[in-house]
Design an enzyme around this catalytic site. Structure first.
Site, mmCIF file in Angstrom:
data_model
loop_
_atom_site.group_PDB
_atom_site.id
_atom_site.type_symbol
_atom_site.label_atom_id
_atom_site.label_comp_id
_atom_site.label_asym_id
_atom_site.label_seq_id
_atom_site.Cartn_x
_atom_site.Cartn_y
_atom_site.Cartn_z
ATOM 1 N N LYS A 113 0.855 -1.202 -0.081
ATOM 2 C CA LYS A 113 -0.040 0.006 -0.086
ATOM 3 C C LYS A 113 0.932 1.342 0.025
ATOM 4 O O LYS A 113 0.848 2.140 -0.953
ATOM 5 C CB LYS A 113 -1.008 -0.106 1.131
ATOM 6 C CG LYS A 113 -1.869 1.142 1.126
ATOM 7 C CD LYS A 113 -2.727 1.329 2.406
ATOM 8 C CE LYS A 113 -1.875 1.937 3.527
ATOM 9 N NZ LYS A 113 -2.774 2.289 4.781
ATOM 10 N N ASP A 156 -6.179 1.377 -0.337
ATOM 11 C CA ASP A 156 -6.300 1.792 1.286
ATOM 12 C C ASP A 156 -7.608 1.134 1.610
ATOM 13 O O ASP A 156 -8.191 0.137 1.304
ATOM 14 C CB ASP A 156 -6.206 3.321 1.517
ATOM 15 C CG ASP A 156 -7.231 4.027 0.936
ATOM 16 O OD1 ASP A 156 -8.409 3.401 0.322
ATOM 17 O OD2 ASP A 156 -7.491 4.986 1.331
#
Length: 220
Positions: free
Chosen positions: A128, A146
């Site tokens: 991420k 996310d």
């Protein structure tokens, strides 16, 4: 509910979201507004399991002390931990920050790499964080995943994955090329405005007729 959606429906979902959501906004820049790749990486590390306002407070305090990997390593781990207390998990994050800075200087001459593989080879940088830095700081065409993006994609059926990293991998395989630049923005805006974690606004959703969760009677 079975999934994920077939490829032609994936593209239609993106097409509708692209029409309903603003997309990449002018002035969108590095994670938490940081001006360079190094501070973007550090801010991403601070943001783990932290509210945005707490991450911002921790980053402000830390960068008031050090703005480069060399300056960061001049601080004791305890000094870093004290500065970043607002974001939580500060002892572990302080260790990760020092390990990141050490590896960045030793392996990369202090230059943050602009590839996912290079970023993820550094301590404390996961998929991420790497994708967020690639998208915002380096302007790469990549959909960073996310919490909001992970939730939305698996509710609709763009992906069928248990973790954010697996969602990211599936999106990379299943998303048309034209969606990669703004896809993160459409999905996160959609997740914050319509497909919220609690009480999603399915009645006004532009893709409810295609959404696997909605069609299965599962609204949340």
């Amino acid at each position: 509910m079975t999934g994920p959606l077939p490829e032609d429906q994936v593209e239609e979902v993106y097409r509708r979201l692209s029409q309903a959501m603003p997309g990449r906004t002018r002035g969108a820049k590095g994670p938490k507004g940081q001006p360079d790749a190094f501070r973007s990486c550090i801010s991403c590390m601070l943001s783990a399991q932290s509210l945005d306002r707490n991450t911002a407070a921790a980053a402000h305090a830390l960068f008031a002390l050090a703005k480069t990997p060399q300056d960061m390593l001049a601080l004791d781990e305890s000094e870093i931990a004290e500065a970043i207390k607002p974001c939580g998990l500060y002892n572990r994050k302080a260790r990760n920050i020092r390990a990141f800075c050490t590896a960045l200087l030793a392996d990369r001459g202090g230059v943050v790499p602009d590839t996912r593989q290079g970023l993820m080879a550094l301590p404390g940088i996961g998929r991420k964080c790497a994708d967020i830095v690639l998208s915002f700081t380096f302007g790469k065409d990549v959909i960073a995943v996310d919490t909001h993006v992970h939730r939305v994609c698996n509710r609709i059926g763009l992906t069928d994955a248990k973790t954010a990293d697996k969602t990211a991998a599936q999106l990379e395989q299943r998303s048309p090329r034209w969606t990669l630049r703004d896809g993160h923005f459409w999905l996160i805006q959609f997740g914050k405005r319509i497909c919220t974690a609690r009480a999603p606004k399915c009645e006004t959703c532009p893709v409810s007729d295609m959404c696997l969760s909605y069609r299965a009677g599962q609204k949340g």
